[in-house]
Enzyme design. Structure first.
Site, short mmCIF file in Angstrom:
data_model
loop_
_atom_site.label_atom_id
_atom_site.label_comp_id
_atom_site.label_asym_id
_atom_site.label_seq_id
_atom_site.Cartn_x
_atom_site.Cartn_y
_atom_site.Cartn_z
N HIS A 180 9.56 -21.88 1.08
CA HIS A 180 10.94 -21.40 1.13
C HIS A 180 11.75 -22.11 0.04
O HIS A 180 12.91 -22.44 0.25
CB HIS A 180 11.55 -21.63 2.51
N ASP A 211 5.40 -16.99 -20.19
CA ASP A 211 4.24 -17.87 -20.33
C ASP A 211 3.29 -17.77 -19.13
O ASP A 211 2.10 -18.10 -19.25
CB ASP A 211 4.70 -19.33 -20.47
N HIS A 240 12.84 -12.92 2.97
CA HIS A 240 11.96 -13.98 3.42
C HIS A 240 11.78 -15.03 2.30
O HIS A 240 12.52 -16.00 2.27
CB HIS A 240 10.62 -13.37 3.88
#
Lengths: 231, 231, 231, 231
Positions: A96, A119, A170
């Site tokens: 998270h 990259d 989420h």
């Protein structure tokens, strides 16, 4: 059993803590042994301070616990779904971490604003649609995995070239060839998400880099013509 | 007297410092022994560097000092009001942690933008209305507590499911079953407040997650059907 | 060979890590010995944790490796172009430090909003135009250098007075009289980029400081009338 | 000579480094012995890592060096002007701490958005007007002091109740009864500036707290009716 992989997964879990990607128990990393078809993932709700190899749980791809005294991470079914759909990946990490989570909560893809992004991620980092009520109410964690898979497939992406997806509302699920690379990519995603936020604040009309620059930077580091790093 | 609780409250006070939630003396944590009806809170204005068990003050619920050489935290009457109104809580923490304080100063509730929030707060984190002049001029700290209580009750909230309130123009008051949990929830609130700020900056039309996702995540971690963590 | 310069370049590379300017291997510092016409730069893709003098590569200005077991940084051609164009500079640093990179991704010059900026950069910090497809597809790193040079020259800037440029869609290249000063200026640029971001967020009509204040602060620290620091 | 004050000023200078308020040499703290009319300030351009009491310079209020081997801070004339105008202050600190500097660069006063601010600054923290060309070109540092003094006086402020001013396009000058308090107030100002930024980003119509709440919090900590801390 799978001692090397367990050690690798343990270290990868500790690494997300060391890199400041998680607080408390808010993240998990897994790895897979493709020959044996076995996955190692950390136990659910264990603090990083007291985590040892003993907290690594071994499961088969159907979710049966093969070894380990603890319950595996509650996100395990998401990991298993991804391993089954993407045979080229060897490690998965979920956190998270705040910047990536913010883009997920904002339900927005992260545009390729610069070479830092190019990259490591070959194009826009996609965000899923919001999950539907029936997906949430039933086998939620499996459906989370399915939604990530659908997002990658519908956009025709190569999961090793775009090694992560934001789940709307989420947070990020990120992967790589092995657990260490999954963590590396998660740290990159967090940094890219932060700089993209700043970019849009500095110039609300900022535009993504061109295809040529994306190609140049991505393939400078990846593939047979890569010339970054040592041989 | 209350040696275990004093130690617990001391550690919880040191923890808000260790987690970067306070600078100087800007925070306080208390705990209650419900059987004896006694509260332990840190002394007012003591630096965390030199804080020991000796700085823990024992009071009854009417605010009479039962033990301790120091004056209790100036916010003590707010804590006592909350303990009297919410018999299910066992610890309270108050800080001026920057992100939560900013939402309080902005006088805004924090919407449930994601599962990070839903894992610990079952719904919007409310902000009180501004305090009235007569509340401020009289027993200010008691009135601060009363306003928090009114905010929780008017919205019909369960104080253990929404374990914190932002006081408009001031900052967060957060609680839990014990002092350690109160601190944990305060750290979560700070992280949630930060990510919500970022979310709105990335998408000014961001919308809260649906009820089904809020339910799924909150009850994955809380209540009799929880399946997060170890049994 | 060039032992002192190699040590200086090694320390400057470690310093960008210590100052929090890079994660993983995302940056490089070089230095030049003008008498011998030799450049020292770090090897490509080496982690800062294990970096030693052995990872310092010596090249001539045409890019021929004179000493060293490793491949030099992939950005070496950019450094060499700058050393050839700006004979007064002695060290160069390139990072993806987030605030400076965000301005580069936003393709914006950084205005002189205050004396912090004026103390080290004598005017606006320019951002290049976006690179063209043909520049990217051919000798990309050389062209990156050429674009920086053109940006400095077209604006008529003195490279030691404006010791850095943002490359659009990429990040900052910063220099100085020696490798240590290049790193110092890169850290200043990062801080200035951060405060400029905040400034515009606090006041969207913020205006640059006047020429007199720019002059006063820049020449307080630089040139024959400087009176900052010790004699 | 003035050994105690020199030690106090040294510690206060090291404290601004420890609190993350400065990078490199970007800040200075002074203190005054009112009986002797002597000021102690750090030497110009000295790094905090190597700073000792030996780098403390003693001056009289006219700027004559009474003791010390080094040149005093280039901002010394600003400090002296403030000591002469405000006989109640005993220490001054100047930094380029990012959040306060951003408000200064934005040329905006910091509104009293909450009790964190009200606990230490009794009202809006003022920002000066931009300096005029003739002020900058002549005795710049003296004029900086004069502008701060004029700002405080024109607004009718008590310098101990509003212990700091933002200099437009430059940064904060903050003071207190002694050097340690000056640093404390500078840290508070930085925190308040940060939270005010966040507040306006969360609610672009945020309004300052009412006079009653400002009074309650300020006088809870200051003056004869204070009841915060120990007796």
């Amino acid at each position: 059993m799978l001692e090397i992989l367990k050690k690798e997964v343990l270290e990868a879990n500790l690494e997300i803590k060391n890199k400041g990607m998680v607080i408390y128990t808010w993240g998990n990393v897994s790895g897979i042994d493709r020959r044996q078809g076995l996955v190692v993932i950390k136990a659910s709700g264990v603090s990083y301070e007291e985590m040892t190899e003993d907290h690594m749980v071994v499961l088969d791809l159907e979710g049966n616990v093969i070894e380990g005294r603890y319950r595996p991470s509650s996100d395990t079914p998401t990991h298993l779904a991804l391993y089954k759909a993407f045979p080229e990946i060897g490690g998965i990490t979920h956190t998270h971490s705040p910047w990536a989570t913010a883009w997920a909560q904002a339900s927005r893809d992260i545009p390729v604003y610069g070479t830092t992004h190019a990259d490591y991620f070959y194009g826009t980092i996609p965000c899923t649609r919001a999950m539907k009520e029936e997906e949430i109410k039933n086998d939620y964690e499996v459906q989370t995995g399915n939604l990530i898979i659908r997002t990658i497939k519908e956009k025709g992406l190569d999961p090793l070239k775009v090694p992560g997806v934001l789940v709307s509302g989420h947070g990020p699920f990120v992967w790589g060839k092995n657990p260490g690379e999954a963590v590396y990519n998660a740290v990159v995603l967090e940094e890219v998400a932060k700089i993209a936020f700043m970019t849009e604040n500095i110039n609300s009309h900022a535009s993504p880099i061109c295809k040529a620059l994306l190609d140049r930077h991505y393939f400078r580091k990846h593939g047979s013509n890569a010339y970054y790093g040592q041989k």
